[in-house]
Design a protein around this motif. Structure first.
Motif, PDB file in Angstrom:
ATOM      1  N   ILE A  97       5.775  12.219  28.460  1.00 53.75           N
ATOM      2  CA  ILE A  97       5.949  13.054  29.648  1.00 53.75           C
ATOM      3  C   ILE A  97       4.611  13.265  30.365  1.00 53.75           C
ATOM      4  CG2 ILE A  97       6.518  15.399  30.426  1.00 53.75           C
ATOM      5  CD1 ILE A  97       8.665  15.429  28.198  1.00 53.75           C
ATOM      6  N   SER A  98       3.522  13.357  29.566  1.00 57.01           N
ATOM      7  CA  SER A  98       2.187  13.608  30.130  1.00 57.01           C
ATOM      8  C   SER A  98       1.556  12.373  30.745  1.00 57.01           C
ATOM      9  CB  SER A  98       1.262  14.166  29.042  1.00 57.01           C
ATOM     10  OG  SER A  98       1.765  15.377  28.523  1.00 57.01           O
ATOM     11  N   GLY A  99       2.222  11.222  30.617  1.00 56.91           N
ATOM     12  CA  GLY A  99       1.719  10.001  31.246  1.00 56.91           C
ATOM     13  C   GLY A  99       1.056   9.018  30.313  1.00 56.91           C
ATOM     14  N   PHE A 100       0.955   9.347  29.006  1.00 54.87           N
ATOM     15  CA  PHE A 100       0.412   8.395  28.042  1.00 54.87           C
ATOM     16  C   PHE A 100       1.399   7.240  27.854  1.00 54.87           C
ATOM     17  CE2 PHE A 100      -1.930  12.171  26.935  1.00 54.87           C
ATOM     18  CZ  PHE A 100      -3.143  11.720  26.427  1.00 54.87           C
ATOM     19  N   LYS A 101       0.864   6.038  27.669  1.00 55.87           N
ATOM     20  CA  LYS A 101       1.689   4.919  27.236  1.00 55.87           C
ATOM     21  C   LYS A 101       1.619   4.877  25.712  1.00 55.87           C
ATOM     22  CE  LYS A 101       1.249   1.841  31.246  1.00 55.87           C
ATOM     23  NZ  LYS A 101       0.697   0.544  31.714  1.00 55.87           N
ATOM     24  N   CYS A 102       2.757   4.884  25.059  1.00 56.26           N
ATOM     25  CA  CYS A 102       2.800   4.848  23.597  1.00 56.26           C
ATOM     26  C   CYS A 102       3.351   3.506  23.137  1.00 56.26           C
ATOM     27  CB  CYS A 102       3.666   5.979  23.057  1.00 56.26           C
ATOM     28  SG  CYS A 102       3.041   7.636  23.406  1.00 56.26           S
ATOM     29  N   GLY A 103       2.636   2.864  22.221  1.00 55.52           N
ATOM     30  CA  GLY A 103       3.073   1.587  21.680  1.00 55.52           C
ATOM     31  C   GLY A 103       2.949   1.568  20.173  1.00 55.52           C
ATOM     32  N   ILE A 104       3.435   0.498  19.567  1.00 56.39           N
ATOM     33  CA  ILE A 104       3.410   0.343  18.112  1.00 56.39           C
ATOM     34  C   ILE A 104       2.820  -1.014  17.768  1.00 56.39           C
ATOM     35  CG2 ILE A 104       4.855   0.051  16.054  1.00 56.39           C
ATOM     36  CD1 ILE A 104       6.809   2.057  17.290  1.00 56.39           C
ATOM     37  N   LEU A 105       1.944  -1.024  16.771  1.00 58.23           N
ATOM     38  CA  LEU A 105       1.410  -2.261  16.197  1.00 58.23           C
ATOM     39  C   LEU A 105       1.896  -2.344  14.764  1.00 58.23           C
ATOM     40  CD1 LEU A 105      -0.384  -4.768  16.084  1.00 58.23           C
ATOM     41  CD2 LEU A 105      -2.347  -3.257  15.662  1.00 58.23           C
ATOM     42  N   THR A 106       2.603  -3.410  14.414  1.00 58.96           N
ATOM     43  CA  THR A 106       3.251  -3.468  13.106  1.00 58.96           C
ATOM     44  C   THR A 106       3.409  -4.909  12.623  1.00 58.96           C
ATOM     45  OG1 THR A 106       5.287  -2.860  11.916  1.00 58.96           O
ATOM     46  CG2 THR A 106       5.514  -3.483  14.228  1.00 58.96           C
ATOM     47  N   THR A 107       3.560  -5.049  11.300  1.00 59.00           N
ATOM     48  CA  THR A 107       3.901  -6.360  10.728  1.00 59.00           C
ATOM     49  C   THR A 107       5.410  -6.504  10.582  1.00 59.00           C
ATOM     50  OG1 THR A 107       3.613  -5.467   8.493  1.00 59.00           O
ATOM     51  CG2 THR A 107       1.727  -6.602   9.460  1.00 59.00           C
ATOM     52  N   ASN A 108       6.148  -5.421  10.860  1.00 57.70           N
ATOM     53  CA  ASN A 108       7.608  -5.492  10.848  1.00 57.70           C
ATOM     54  C   ASN A 108       8.098  -6.270  12.065  1.00 57.70           C
ATOM     55  OD1 ASN A 108       8.597  -3.476   8.609  1.00 57.70           O
ATOM     56  ND2 ASN A 108       6.922  -2.447   9.671  1.00 57.70           N
ATOM     57  N   SER A 109       9.344  -6.692  12.014  1.00 60.77           N
ATOM     58  CA  SER A 109       9.913  -7.397  13.171  1.00 60.77           C
ATOM     59  C   SER A 109      10.169  -6.402  14.299  1.00 60.77           C
ATOM     60  CB  SER A 109      11.221  -8.092  12.784  1.00 60.77           C
ATOM     61  OG  SER A 109      12.255  -7.151  12.600  1.00 60.77           O
ATOM     62  N   ARG A 110      10.087  -6.887  15.521  1.00 60.48           N
ATOM     63  CA  ARG A 110      10.341  -6.043  16.689  1.00 60.48           C
ATOM     64  C   ARG A 110      11.778  -5.509  16.660  1.00 60.48           C
ATOM     65  NH1 ARG A 110       8.453  -9.281  19.880  1.00 60.48           N
ATOM     66  NH2 ARG A 110       6.402  -8.392  20.280  1.00 60.48           N
ATOM     67  N   LYS A 111      12.714  -6.345  16.230  1.00 57.50           N
ATOM     68  CA  LYS A 111      14.124  -5.940  16.170  1.00 57.50           C
ATOM     69  C   LYS A 111      14.301  -4.771  15.209  1.00 57.50           C
ATOM     70  CE  LYS A 111      18.740  -7.719  15.081  1.00 57.50           C
ATOM     71  NZ  LYS A 111      19.530  -8.907  14.627  1.00 57.50           N
ATOM     72  N   PHE A 112      13.669  -4.852  14.039  1.00 59.07           N
ATOM     73  CA  PHE A 112      13.795  -3.782  13.051  1.00 59.07           C
ATOM     74  C   PHE A 112      13.193  -2.485  13.567  1.00 59.07           C
ATOM     75  CE2 PHE A 112      11.726  -1.354   9.636  1.00 59.07           C
ATOM     76  CZ  PHE A 112      12.863  -0.943   8.944  1.00 59.07           C
ATOM     77  N   VAL A 113      11.989  -2.560  14.119  1.00 60.41           N
ATOM     78  CA  VAL A 113      11.314  -1.356  14.622  1.00 60.41           C
ATOM     79  C   VAL A 113      12.131  -0.714  15.737  1.00 60.41           C
ATOM     80  CG1 VAL A 113       9.276  -0.477  15.823  1.00 60.41           C
ATOM     81  CG2 VAL A 113       9.018  -2.096  13.941  1.00 60.41           C
ATOM     82  N   ASN A 114      12.651  -1.532  16.639  1.00 62.78           N
ATOM     83  CA  ASN A 114      13.462  -0.991  17.735  1.00 62.78           C
ATOM     84  C   ASN A 114      14.721  -0.296  17.217  1.00 62.78           C
ATOM     85  OD1 ASN A 114      11.842  -1.624  19.952  1.00 62.78           O
ATOM     86  ND2 ASN A 114      12.646  -3.700  20.081  1.00 62.78           N
ATOM     87  N   SER A 115      15.290  -0.825  16.127  1.00 61.06           N
ATOM     88  CA  SER A 115      16.484  -0.183  15.548  1.00 61.06           C
ATOM     89  C   SER A 115      16.133   1.172  14.949  1.00 61.06           C
ATOM     90  CB  SER A 115      17.116  -1.090  14.483  1.00 61.06           C
ATOM     91  OG  SER A 115      16.305  -1.174  13.320  1.00 61.06           O
ATOM     92  N   VAL A 116      14.957   1.272  14.314  1.00 59.88           N
ATOM     93  CA  VAL A 116      14.513   2.557  13.749  1.00 59.88           C
ATOM     94  C   VAL A 116      14.233   3.558  14.861  1.00 59.88           C
ATOM     95  CG1 VAL A 116      12.695   3.722  12.427  1.00 59.88           C
ATOM     96  CG2 VAL A 116      13.577   1.515  11.653  1.00 59.88           C
ATOM     97  N   LEU A 117      13.591   3.098  15.925  1.00 59.59           N
ATOM     98  CA  LEU A 117      13.308   3.973  17.068  1.00 59.59           C
ATOM     99  C   LEU A 117      14.606   4.498  17.671  1.00 59.59           C
ATOM    100  CD1 LEU A 117      10.483   1.944  18.861  1.00 59.59           C
ATOM    101  CD2 LEU A 117      10.203   3.971  17.420  1.00 59.59           C
ATOM    102  N   LYS A 118      15.604   3.632  17.808  1.00 60.39           N
ATOM    103  CA  LYS A 118      16.887   4.037  18.379  1.00 60.39           C
ATOM    104  C   LYS A 118      17.573   5.069  17.495  1.00 60.39           C
ATOM    105  CE  LYS A 118      21.225   2.147  20.164  1.00 60.39           C
ATOM    106  NZ  LYS A 118      22.026   0.909  20.379  1.00 60.39           N
TER     107      LYS A 118
END
Length: 207
Positions: A97-118
């Motif tokens: 909300i404050s305007g920061f861009k938040c990202g993730i750096l991981t060795t997990n697959s993008r599909k898996f991380v996105n499912s956890v985020l959801k």
């Protein structure tokens, strides 16, 4: 406005117990020492090299053990519900909300991380998920993110992450609720160490 890059395992996702449980299952096969319930928190005081020495993980066992662990932990993560650490969801939402861009750096697959985020209600607040191939130098990925996004901050939970941030010329904020303890993280001299999500928010907004 800064871009905040979060490590996933340990930092965002509460996966420490999964990693220990899987390690203990394969310990007899590799003839290495298991981690007792009493020592679960004590291993957070050890660097990777100190852990290997204390638990009998010799050099020739190290890579095969890591590969087996990664495979089995991946399967176990899919079986168990992965939770984001308490207090981090509102922090990330406030940053977004404050305007920061938040990202993730991981060795997990993008599909898996996105499912956890959801599952945890964070899909809209994460701007990108950058996957880092196993054994690829993490500092190189951090440097690439720095080139792409400019002023970045790396939020992490292990000494090796701090080392990577230093090599990439990136500000590091180490958190104490992940895989390494406060005293262990201190040995690597991160720019900041925080012990709560609220403290993390204060540090980020003051940078």
């Amino acid at each position: 406005m800064k871009t905040v890059v979060f490590d996933f395992d340990g930092t965002l996702a509460d996966t420490f117990d999964i990693a220990v449980d899987v390690y203990n299952k394969v310990a007899p096969f590799f003839r290495v020492k298991a981690i007792s319930n009493r020592d679960r928190q004590l291993v957070k005081e050890l660097s990777l090299e100190e852990f290997a020495l204390s638990y009998g993980v010799s050099e020739y066992k190290f890579l095969p053990l890591v590969l087996v662990l990664r495979y089995l932990i991946r399967k176990e993560k899919k079986r168990r519900k992965i939770k984001i650490h308490d207090g981090l969801l509102p922090v990330i939402k406030k940053l977004s909300i404050s305007g920061f861009k938040c990202g993730i750096l991981t060795t997990n697959s993008r599909k898996f991380v996105n499912s956890v985020l959801k599952e945890n209600g964070l899909s809209g607040e994460i701007f990108f998920v950058e996957t880092n191939a196993f054994l690829k130098k993490k500092y190189k990925t951090l440097f690439k993110l720095k080139e792409n996004y400019g002023d970045i901050v790396y939020v992490c939970d292990e000494g090796r992450d701090i080392v990577a941030a230093k090599k990439a010329g990136v500000v590091s904020i180490a958190v104490t609720w992940g895989f390494n303890s406060f005293s262990n993280l201190s040995r690597f001299s991160p720019d900041f160490i925080v012990s709560s999500p609220a403290e993390l928010l204060n540090v980020l907004t003051d940078l």
